[in-house]
Design a protein around this motif. Sequence first.
Motif, PDB file in Angstrom:
ATOM      1  N   SER A  54     -68.884  15.105   3.206  1.00  0.00           N
ATOM      2  CA  SER A  54     -70.185  15.244   2.551  1.00  0.00           C
ATOM      3  C   SER A  54     -71.105  16.137   3.372  1.00  0.00           C
ATOM      4  O   SER A  54     -71.794  17.009   2.835  1.00  0.00           O
ATOM      5  N   VAL A  55     -71.106  15.933   4.683  1.00  0.00           N
ATOM      6  CA  VAL A  55     -71.946  16.745   5.568  1.00  0.00           C
ATOM      7  C   VAL A  55     -71.487  18.197   5.535  1.00  0.00           C
ATOM      8  O   VAL A  55     -72.308  19.116   5.453  1.00  0.00           O
ATOM      9  N   VAL A  56     -70.189  18.419   5.580  1.00  0.00           N
ATOM     10  CA  VAL A  56     -69.650  19.781   5.526  1.00  0.00           C
ATOM     11  C   VAL A  56     -70.039  20.456   4.213  1.00  0.00           C
ATOM     12  O   VAL A  56     -70.425  21.635   4.201  1.00  0.00           O
ATOM     13  N   THR A  57     -69.964  19.713   3.105  1.00  0.00           N
ATOM     14  CA  THR A  57     -70.353  20.269   1.801  1.00  0.00           C
ATOM     15  C   THR A  57     -71.805  20.716   1.809  1.00  0.00           C
ATOM     16  O   THR A  57     -72.135  21.821   1.355  1.00  0.00           O
ATOM     17  N   VAL A  58     -72.687  19.868   2.330  1.00  0.00           N
ATOM     18  CA  VAL A  58     -74.115  20.216   2.367  1.00  0.00           C
ATOM     19  C   VAL A  58     -74.347  21.433   3.252  1.00  0.00           C
ATOM     20  O   VAL A  58     -75.061  22.374   2.860  1.00  0.00           O
ATOM     21  N   LEU A  59     -73.769  21.439   4.441  1.00  0.00           N
ATOM     22  CA  LEU A  59     -73.997  22.545   5.375  1.00  0.00           C
ATOM     23  C   LEU A  59     -73.451  23.863   4.834  1.00  0.00           C
ATOM     24  O   LEU A  59     -74.081  24.918   4.989  1.00  0.00           O
ATOM     25  N   THR A  60     -72.307  23.819   4.184  1.00  0.00           N
ATOM     26  CA  THR A  60     -71.744  25.028   3.587  1.00  0.00           C
ATOM     27  C   THR A  60     -72.659  25.558   2.494  1.00  0.00           C
ATOM     28  O   THR A  60     -72.900  26.771   2.390  1.00  0.00           O
ATOM     29  N   THR A  61     -73.206  24.648   1.692  1.00  0.00           N
ATOM     30  CA  THR A  61     -74.093  25.053   0.598  1.00  0.00           C
ATOM     31  C   THR A  61     -75.407  25.607   1.140  1.00  0.00           C
ATOM     32  O   THR A  61     -75.961  26.566   0.589  1.00  0.00           O
ATOM     33  N   VAL A  62     -75.909  25.030   2.236  1.00  0.00           N
ATOM     34  CA  VAL A  62     -77.112  25.566   2.883  1.00  0.00           C
ATOM     35  C   VAL A  62     -76.853  27.000   3.332  1.00  0.00           C
ATOM     36  O   VAL A  62     -77.664  27.906   3.081  1.00  0.00           O
ATOM     37  N   GLY A  63     -75.728  27.225   4.001  1.00  0.00           N
ATOM     38  CA  GLY A  63     -75.397  28.577   4.457  1.00  0.00           C
ATOM     39  C   GLY A  63     -75.322  29.569   3.317  1.00  0.00           C
ATOM     40  O   GLY A  63     -75.843  30.687   3.401  1.00  0.00           O
TER      41      GLY A  63
ATOM     42  N   ALA B 261     -76.824  29.307   0.386  1.00  0.00           N
ATOM     43  CA  ALA B 261     -78.151  29.486  -0.207  1.00  0.00           C
ATOM     44  C   ALA B 261     -79.010  30.415   0.639  1.00  0.00           C
ATOM     45  O   ALA B 261     -79.734  31.276   0.104  1.00  0.00           O
ATOM     46  N   VAL B 262     -78.946  30.267   1.959  1.00  0.00           N
ATOM     47  CA  VAL B 262     -79.713  31.145   2.853  1.00  0.00           C
ATOM     48  C   VAL B 262     -79.233  32.583   2.713  1.00  0.00           C
ATOM     49  O   VAL B 262     -80.042  33.521   2.656  1.00  0.00           O
ATOM     50  N   THR B 263     -77.921  32.770   2.610  1.00  0.00           N
ATOM     51  CA  THR B 263     -77.361  34.111   2.421  1.00  0.00           C
ATOM     52  C   THR B 263     -77.817  34.708   1.092  1.00  0.00           C
ATOM     53  O   THR B 263     -78.183  35.891   1.012  1.00  0.00           O
ATOM     54  N   GLU B 264     -77.833  33.876   0.057  1.00  0.00           N
ATOM     55  CA  GLU B 264     -78.279  34.348  -1.263  1.00  0.00           C
ATOM     56  C   GLU B 264     -79.750  34.745  -1.238  1.00  0.00           C
ATOM     57  O   GLU B 264     -80.141  35.765  -1.813  1.00  0.00           O
ATOM     58  N   LEU B 265     -80.563  33.945  -0.552  1.00  0.00           N
ATOM     59  CA  LEU B 265     -81.991  34.247  -0.481  1.00  0.00           C
ATOM     60  C   LEU B 265     -82.228  35.549   0.273  1.00  0.00           C
ATOM     61  O   LEU B 265     -83.083  36.355  -0.114  1.00  0.00           O
ATOM     62  N   GLU B 266     -81.481  35.779   1.334  1.00  0.00           N
ATOM     63  CA  GLU B 266     -81.607  37.030   2.086  1.00  0.00           C
ATOM     64  C   GLU B 266     -81.210  38.219   1.214  1.00  0.00           C
ATOM     65  O   GLU B 266     -81.853  39.276   1.255  1.00  0.00           O
TER      66      GLU B 266
END
Length: 201
Positions: A165-174, A176-181
Motif C-alpha cells: 500500500s505504501v509503495v502504491t502511494v509513493l509511486t503515484t506521488v512520484g 503525479a509530481v512528474t505530471e505536474l512538472e
Amino acid sequence: MNTARDLSIVTVEVETDRPLEQGDLSLALAGAELIDLVEAGAVVLDGDRIAPGAQPATGDRLLDEAAGSLVRTQPYESVEDWLWRRGRGLAAVYLAELEKEGLVTQARGRLLPVRTGRKALAASPERQRAEGRRASEEPVLAALTAALGIRDEPADGSFDLTDDSVVTVLTTVGDAVTELEAVRQRRTVEQAAFDNIWRGV
C-alpha cells in the motif's frame, strides 16, 4: 507517526537548486496523509482504490479532516484522484497549522532584525522528531523528499519498502509530481510562443 507534519516541517527551510514548488509539496503531503491513514487503520487500499477502514479517527485534526473527506461509496476513489483532490492547496494548510502552533516563524536578517519574508523553524520536539526521521533516512520520508527533489534517490532506486500500500502511494506521488512538472513546462513553452507572437519574433 505523522508523516505529513514531518514532511511539512523538513521542507520549511530546505535549500535546493530550484525552488520547491508548492503544488509538488501539496501532492506529496496528500500522499503522506494517505500513508498515515493506512497505518492508522482509517483507510485500506484495495489495489489503487481507497476504502474506508475500521478505525475512523486518528486524533490529529488534519488527518481526521482528511479521513472525513473520503469517498465512502464504491467503487471508491483512486489514489491518483485523492492526490489531486486532497492535495489542492494542502501545503498552505499545513504551513498555516505550523505557524498557528508556533512551530514556524518569520525569519529575520542576520545583521538587522528585519523580517525577510522567509520562514524559519522554531526549536521544538516536533522539529527534532522530523529532522531525526530525515537524518536517519526513514524510508517513507526519504521517498517523499526524493520525489520532491530535496534528496537523491538511492543508486538502486529502492527505499527498502515492503508494504504494498505504501509503495502504491509513493509511486503515484512520484507520477503525479512528474505530471505536474510536465504541465508547468508545457505552459512555459506556450507562454513563450505567445509572447513571441506579440513581439513579432
